[in-house]
Design a protein around this motif. Structure first.
Motif, PDB file in Angstrom:
ATOM      1  N   LEU A  90       0.827  -1.202   0.000  1.00 45.61           N
ATOM      2  CA  LEU A  90       0.000   0.000   0.000  1.00 45.61           C
ATOM      3  C   LEU A  90       0.867   1.261   0.000  1.00 45.61           C
ATOM      4  CD1 LEU A  90      -2.577   1.654   0.280  1.00 45.61           C
ATOM      5  CD2 LEU A  90      -2.548   1.167   2.733  1.00 45.61           C
ATOM      6  N   LEU A  91       1.884   1.288   0.846  1.00 48.26           N
ATOM      7  CA  LEU A  91       2.784   2.440   0.887  1.00 48.26           C
ATOM      8  C   LEU A  91       3.449   2.668  -0.468  1.00 48.26           C
ATOM      9  CD1 LEU A  91       4.488   1.908   4.377  1.00 48.26           C
ATOM     10  CD2 LEU A  91       2.814   3.657   3.782  1.00 48.26           C
ATOM     11  N   GLN A  92       3.849   1.587  -1.112  1.00 52.23           N
ATOM     12  CA  GLN A  92       4.494   1.710  -2.420  1.00 52.23           C
ATOM     13  C   GLN A  92       3.506   2.203  -3.477  1.00 52.23           C
ATOM     14  OE1 GLN A  92       7.715   1.586  -2.926  1.00 52.23           O
ATOM     15  NE2 GLN A  92       8.008   1.100  -0.750  1.00 52.23           N
ATOM     16  N   SER A  93       2.245   1.815  -3.351  1.00 57.44           N
ATOM     17  CA  SER A  93       1.226   2.266  -4.292  1.00 57.44           C
ATOM     18  C   SER A  93       0.999   3.772  -4.162  1.00 57.44           C
ATOM     19  CB  SER A  93      -0.087   1.514  -4.045  1.00 57.44           C
ATOM     20  OG  SER A  93      -1.124   2.005  -4.864  1.00 57.44           O
ATOM     21  N   LEU A  98       2.290   9.517  -6.045  1.00 58.91           N
ATOM     22  CA  LEU A  98       2.933  10.807  -5.808  1.00 58.91           C
ATOM     23  C   LEU A  98       4.055  11.090  -6.804  1.00 58.91           C
ATOM     24  CD1 LEU A  98       3.028  10.659  -1.915  1.00 58.91           C
ATOM     25  CD2 LEU A  98       1.764  12.333  -3.276  1.00 58.91           C
ATOM     26  N   LYS A  99       4.724  10.031  -7.251  1.00 63.96           N
ATOM     27  CA  LYS A  99       5.831  10.199  -8.201  1.00 63.96           C
ATOM     28  C   LYS A  99       5.344  10.774  -9.536  1.00 63.96           C
ATOM     29  CE  LYS A  99       9.726   8.861  -7.878  1.00 63.96           C
ATOM     30  NZ  LYS A  99      10.974   9.589  -7.490  1.00 63.96           N
ATOM     31  N   GLU A 100       4.059  10.673  -9.818  1.00 59.57           N
ATOM     32  CA  GLU A 100       3.526  11.243 -11.043  1.00 59.57           C
ATOM     33  C   GLU A 100       3.603  12.771 -11.020  1.00 59.57           C
ATOM     34  OE1 GLU A 100      -0.245   9.656 -12.305  1.00 59.57           O
ATOM     35  OE2 GLU A 100       0.155   7.751 -11.281  1.00 59.57           O
ATOM     36  N   THR A 101       3.518  13.347  -9.820  1.00 57.37           N
ATOM     37  CA  THR A 101       3.647  14.796  -9.663  1.00 57.37           C
ATOM     38  C   THR A 101       5.074  15.204  -9.337  1.00 57.37           C
ATOM     39  OG1 THR A 101       1.339  15.087  -9.000  1.00 57.37           O
ATOM     40  CG2 THR A 101       2.879  16.796  -8.287  1.00 57.37           C
ATOM     41  N   TYR A 102       5.789  14.331  -8.602  1.00 61.65           N
ATOM     42  CA  TYR A 102       7.158  14.648  -8.165  1.00 61.65           C
ATOM     43  C   TYR A 102       8.126  13.561  -8.667  1.00 61.65           C
ATOM     44  CZ  TYR A 102       4.437  17.560  -4.976  1.00 61.65           C
ATOM     45  OH  TYR A 102       3.555  18.473  -4.456  1.00 61.65           O
ATOM     46  N   ARG A 104      11.127  13.616  -9.889  1.00 63.12           N
ATOM     47  CA  ARG A 104      12.558  13.742  -9.576  1.00 63.12           C
ATOM     48  C   ARG A 104      12.834  13.838  -8.077  1.00 63.12           C
ATOM     49  NH1 ARG A 104      11.646  16.849 -14.048  1.00 63.12           N
ATOM     50  NH2 ARG A 104      11.409  18.749 -12.797  1.00 63.12           N
ATOM     51  N   THR A 105      11.791  13.718  -7.275  1.00 61.40           N
ATOM     52  CA  THR A 105      11.944  13.799  -5.818  1.00 61.40           C
ATOM     53  C   THR A 105      12.186  12.412  -5.241  1.00 61.40           C
ATOM     54  OG1 THR A 105      10.474  15.719  -5.725  1.00 61.40           O
ATOM     55  CG2 THR A 105      10.829  14.521  -3.672  1.00 61.40           C
ATOM     56  N   SER A 106      13.117  12.318  -4.323  1.00 66.05           N
ATOM     57  CA  SER A 106      13.419  11.031  -3.684  1.00 66.05           C
ATOM     58  C   SER A 106      12.395  10.762  -2.583  1.00 66.05           C
ATOM     59  CB  SER A 106      14.834  11.068  -3.090  1.00 66.05           C
ATOM     60  OG  SER A 106      15.135   9.848  -2.458  1.00 66.05           O
ATOM     61  N   ILE A 107      11.283  10.169  -2.975  1.00 64.96           N
ATOM     62  CA  ILE A 107      10.183   9.923  -2.044  1.00 64.96           C
ATOM     63  C   ILE A 107      10.397   8.584  -1.344  1.00 64.96           C
ATOM     64  CG2 ILE A 107       7.698   9.608  -1.818  1.00 64.96           C
ATOM     65  CD1 ILE A 107       7.331  11.375  -4.265  1.00 64.96           C
ATOM     66  N   VAL A 113       5.007   5.885   7.020  1.00 61.65           N
ATOM     67  CA  VAL A 113       4.722   7.133   6.311  1.00 61.65           C
ATOM     68  C   VAL A 113       5.433   7.212   4.968  1.00 61.65           C
ATOM     69  CG1 VAL A 113       4.320   8.427   8.444  1.00 61.65           C
ATOM     70  CG2 VAL A 113       6.615   8.385   7.446  1.00 61.65           C
ATOM     71  N   ILE A 114       4.911   8.095   4.129  1.00 61.72           N
ATOM     72  CA  ILE A 114       5.549   8.468   2.877  1.00 61.72           C
ATOM     73  C   ILE A 114       6.252   9.803   3.130  1.00 61.72           C
ATOM     74  CG2 ILE A 114       5.226   8.795   0.410  1.00 61.72           C
ATOM     75  CD1 ILE A 114       3.936   6.213   1.344  1.00 61.72           C
ATOM     76  N   GLN A 115       7.542   9.873   2.863  1.00 57.86           N
ATOM     77  CA  GLN A 115       8.290  11.109   3.072  1.00 57.86           C
ATOM     78  C   GLN A 115       8.546  11.802   1.741  1.00 57.86           C
ATOM     79  OE1 GLN A 115      11.757   9.788   5.290  1.00 57.86           O
ATOM     80  NE2 GLN A 115      10.775  10.418   7.209  1.00 57.86           N
TER      81      GLN A 115
END
Length: 291
Positions: A90-93, A98-102, A104-107, A113-115
């Motif tokens: 679930l966290l990975q989903s 979020l990676k679709e908007t960010y 290049r961000t190391s999420i 939690v998702i950081q």
């Protein structure tokens, strides 16, 4: 400027200064998740600021912004049916959405939690969760094979807000000042424990509805209140929710020391030694306190 003016200036100095930037990012994150999980483009629905920002007790320079995002119950069913650690999946989903908007961000997506870190040092800590019938939230913990846990921040936010209104807005300012104290003296105490102790203290403080003129006494008395906590006590109950708030370390010694410094500052002020009084307050509150 008398000591009332000093404390008014101090409280203005430590207010969150980048609230507009935080709000813009919060709305962008909420919109992305709503598009991914609810098929809506709302920037507000299903999202809740929690932690110090949600309780309005954060101060300028607070780097972590805590957010709960409510997911549909069908998503819970989907990942709860996993044979192995659906919580991690679930966290990975959520991370992938979020990676679709960010992109290049190391999420990060570990534990609970998702950081989402930003280049200016601010990190959004997102807790994906499911709303329960009692108003609390069920959230994933991917540690040790995966479990579901519960948190209940709304009653905490409401309790702090209500008592703040009952005390002439003095509770939130006390919580904010004590965050500056924590930062200045590196006190081993969490923000939620500061808010919890301040909540307990102020309802019985005789000047709770007074103005900035009484802030020197309020700080001194609260330092003494913290110093008098039982050293053997390992947890306190959070306002509203009653959830356990565990200690991070022994904060009582630094509270006692600060109480003594505050008494010296008050004495200097009573003897019209303004500069000496302000230097004493800066020992406990740092350079945000006017010099």
């Amino acid at each position: 400027m008398g000591h009332a003016g000093w404390f008014r200036t101090f409280c203005n100095h430590i207010k969150v200064g980048n609230r507009d930037k935080i709000s813009k990012r919060y709305k962008a994150i909420t919109r992305r998740l709503n598009k991914g999980f609810w098929t809506t483009k709302s920037k507000e629905s299903h999202s809740l600021l929690v932690g110090s920002y949600g309780r309005h007790t954060a101060i300028d320079g607070t780097s972590d912004v805590d957010v709960i995002f409510q997911l549909p119950h069908s998503t819970y069913t989907q990942f709860n049916d996993y044979s192995v650690n659906g919580q991690s999946a679930l966290l990975q989903s959520v991370r992938a959405t979020l990676k679709e908007t960010y992109p290049r961000t190391s999420i990060g997506a570990d534990g609970q939690v998702i950081q989402i870190p930003f280049g200016d040092g601010i990190t959004f800590e997102l807790l994906p969760a499911f709303l329960k019938s009692d108003g609390s939230y069920k959230f994933p913990d991917s540690n040790q094979g995966g479990t579901w846990k519960t948190t209940n921040p709304r009653p905490e936010i409401q309790a702090i807000g209500q008592r703040n209104n009952e005390c002439n807005k003095n509770l939130i300012r006390l919580c904010q000042m004590m965050r500056s104290w924590k930062k200045t003296l590196d006190v081993p105490i969490s923000g939620l424990l500061i808010d919890t102790l301040a909540y307990q203290f102020i309802i019985n403080w005789k000047h709770r509805s007074k103005s900035f003129k009484f802030y020197d006494c309020m700080c001194s008395d609260f330092f003494r209140f913290m110093a008098d906590q039982r050293h053997a006590q390992e947890y306190w109950k959070a306002p509203g929710s009653g959830q356990y708030v565990y200690r991070k370390g022994r904060f009582e010694y630094k509270a006692k020391r600060s109480h003594n410094i505050a008494l010296a500052a008050i004495e200097h002020c009573e003897q019209n030694r303004a500069w000496s009084a302000k230097q004493k307050w800066r020992e406990v509150f740092g350079t945000s306190f006017p010099g």
